[in-house]
Design a protein around this motif. Structure first.
Motif, PDB file in Angstrom:
ATOM      1  N   SER A 110       0.837  -1.201   0.000  1.00 31.54           N
ATOM      2  CA  SER A 110       0.000   0.000   0.000  1.00 31.54           C
ATOM      3  C   SER A 110       0.868   1.247   0.000  1.00 31.54           C
ATOM      4  CB  SER A 110      -0.912   0.018   1.231  1.00 31.54           C
ATOM      5  OG  SER A 110      -1.805  -1.073   1.219  1.00 31.54           O
ATOM      6  N   PRO A 111       0.416   2.314  -0.636  1.00 32.90           N
ATOM      7  CA  PRO A 111       1.202   3.549  -0.668  1.00 32.90           C
ATOM      8  C   PRO A 111       1.395   4.138   0.725  1.00 32.90           C
ATOM      9  CG  PRO A 111      -0.563   3.602  -2.304  1.00 32.90           C
ATOM     10  CD  PRO A 111      -0.829   2.424  -1.426  1.00 32.90           C
ATOM     11  N   THR A 112       2.549   4.744   0.923  1.00 33.37           N
ATOM     12  CA  THR A 112       2.818   5.468   2.162  1.00 33.37           C
ATOM     13  C   THR A 112       2.015   6.769   2.170  1.00 33.37           C
ATOM     14  OG1 THR A 112       5.034   4.542   2.385  1.00 33.37           O
ATOM     15  CG2 THR A 112       4.619   6.635   3.485  1.00 33.37           C
ATOM     16  N   LYS A 113       1.436   7.088   3.337  1.00 41.27           N
ATOM     17  CA  LYS A 113       0.645   8.308   3.482  1.00 41.27           C
ATOM     18  C   LYS A 113       1.351   9.280   4.426  1.00 41.27           C
ATOM     19  CE  LYS A 113      -2.739   6.436   1.121  1.00 41.27           C
ATOM     20  NZ  LYS A 113      -3.142   6.903  -0.208  1.00 41.27           N
ATOM     21  N   ILE A 114       0.999  10.566   4.321  1.00 43.66           N
ATOM     22  CA  ILE A 114       1.572  11.558   5.214  1.00 43.66           C
ATOM     23  C   ILE A 114       0.488  12.141   6.111  1.00 43.66           C
ATOM     24  CG2 ILE A 114       3.503  12.146   3.709  1.00 43.66           C
ATOM     25  CD1 ILE A 114       1.889  14.600   2.804  1.00 43.66           C
ATOM     26  N   PRO A 115       0.894  12.529   7.355  1.00 44.48           N
ATOM     27  CA  PRO A 115       2.204  12.317   7.957  1.00 44.48           C
ATOM     28  C   PRO A 115       2.407  10.850   8.331  1.00 44.48           C
ATOM     29  CG  PRO A 115       0.712  13.218   9.586  1.00 44.48           C
ATOM     30  CD  PRO A 115      -0.050  13.200   8.288  1.00 44.48           C
ATOM     31  N   SER A 116       3.604  10.326   8.112  1.00 47.83           N
ATOM     32  CA  SER A 116       3.895   8.918   8.403  1.00 47.83           C
ATOM     33  C   SER A 116       4.253   8.773   9.883  1.00 47.83           C
ATOM     34  CB  SER A 116       5.025   8.411   7.507  1.00 47.83           C
ATOM     35  OG  SER A 116       4.641   8.477   6.156  1.00 47.83           O
ATOM     36  N   GLU A 117       3.222   8.791  10.711  1.00 46.62           N
ATOM     37  CA  GLU A 117       3.409   8.765  12.164  1.00 46.62           C
ATOM     38  C   GLU A 117       3.719   7.366  12.681  1.00 46.62           C
ATOM     39  OE1 GLU A 117       0.276  12.208  13.545  1.00 46.62           O
ATOM     40  OE2 GLU A 117      -0.533  10.260  12.964  1.00 46.62           O
TER      41      GLU A 117
END
Length: 248
Positions: A110-117
């Motif tokens: 799956s794509p990385t989302k921001i903010p990557s907490e």
């Protein structure tokens, strides 16, 4: 829950087979990263997630999580407030345990989302939770969609499925008039400072994202039925957007 070997029901993206106290699933380029992540979770106190056993080019083998994993249509007890509270607390444990996981060489499905907490499960919902006979959550499954993202990304999806956040809830589920209370119950149990509006906004975005994924998977997996699911996600996203506009 079944005590027999063979294919497990409920999934539409992966074929899963139980073999004793293990499950065998189709693997992908992301599987080594997910296995490393699952081991990291175990070292950080999460003893209710599957543990990797082995992986070859095409398949992975993981430990079997014993419990009742509900399938659709969901049973009536899944809508109890206690499931919202227990699920939110489990999700907080999962997120907190992921902090510090090294992602420099990671490959995710799956794509990385921001903010990557934190590392998001990305499908944390009743259909991927194992329950004891008393209704308590004893485990989570299907981590292959995991990837870095914001805490609220997972929280919003859990609320979408467990509240539920939809114009036309499933038979036996709470209606839209109880949605705000149930969302706030999740946020409080998790310990989030996000507002009800914050979560609903992300929930709509999450559904649009899921609609796009379903359309892509319909082509990739030759499953045209996923296009109908994509349309349903679009409709629910539009509904949530209208809820936000009405409450502005």
């Amino acid at each position: 829950m079944t005590n027999t070997d063979g294919p497990l029901t409920g999934g539409n993206m992966n074929a899963v087979t139980r073999i004793g106290n293990a499950v065998r699933r189709t693997a992908g380029p992301w599987t080594p990263t997910v296995h490393r992540y699952l081991r990291y979770l175990e070292r950080n106190g999460i003893d209710w997630a599957p543990q990797p056993i082995r992986c070859d080019d095409d398949h992975e083998v993981l430990s079997f999580i014993h419990g009742d994993v509900p399938v659709y249509p969901l049973p009536s007890w899944i809508w109890d407030d206690a499931v919202l509270i227990d699920g939110a607390k489990k999700l907080r444990q999962l997120h907190d345990a992921s902090i510090g996981f090294a992602v420099d060489t990671a490959i995710w499905q799956s794509p990385t989302k921001i903010p990557s907490e934190v590392i998001c499960h990305n499908d944390f919902a009743p259909h991927n939770l194992a329950f004891a006979t008393d209704g308590s959550i004893v485990g989570a499954i299907d981590f292959d969609q995991a990837s870095p993202g914001p805490r609220l990304w997972d929280l919003a999806y859990f609320a979408t499925r467990a509240c539920p956040l939809t114009r036309h809830p499933p038979l036996g589920a709470p209606g839209p008039d109880d949605a705000r209370r149930r969302v706030e119950l999740i946020l409080e149990a998790y310990g989030s400072d996000a507002s009800w509006r914050d979560l609903v906004r992300v929930a709509a975005t999450r559904l649009w994202d899921l609609a796009e994924l379903s359309r892509d998977k319909a082509e990739e997996l030759f499953k045209p039925e996923l296009r109908s699911e994509a349309l349903a996600y679009d409709r629910d996203a539009e509904y949530l957007a209208s809820v936000l506009r009405a409450s502005a």
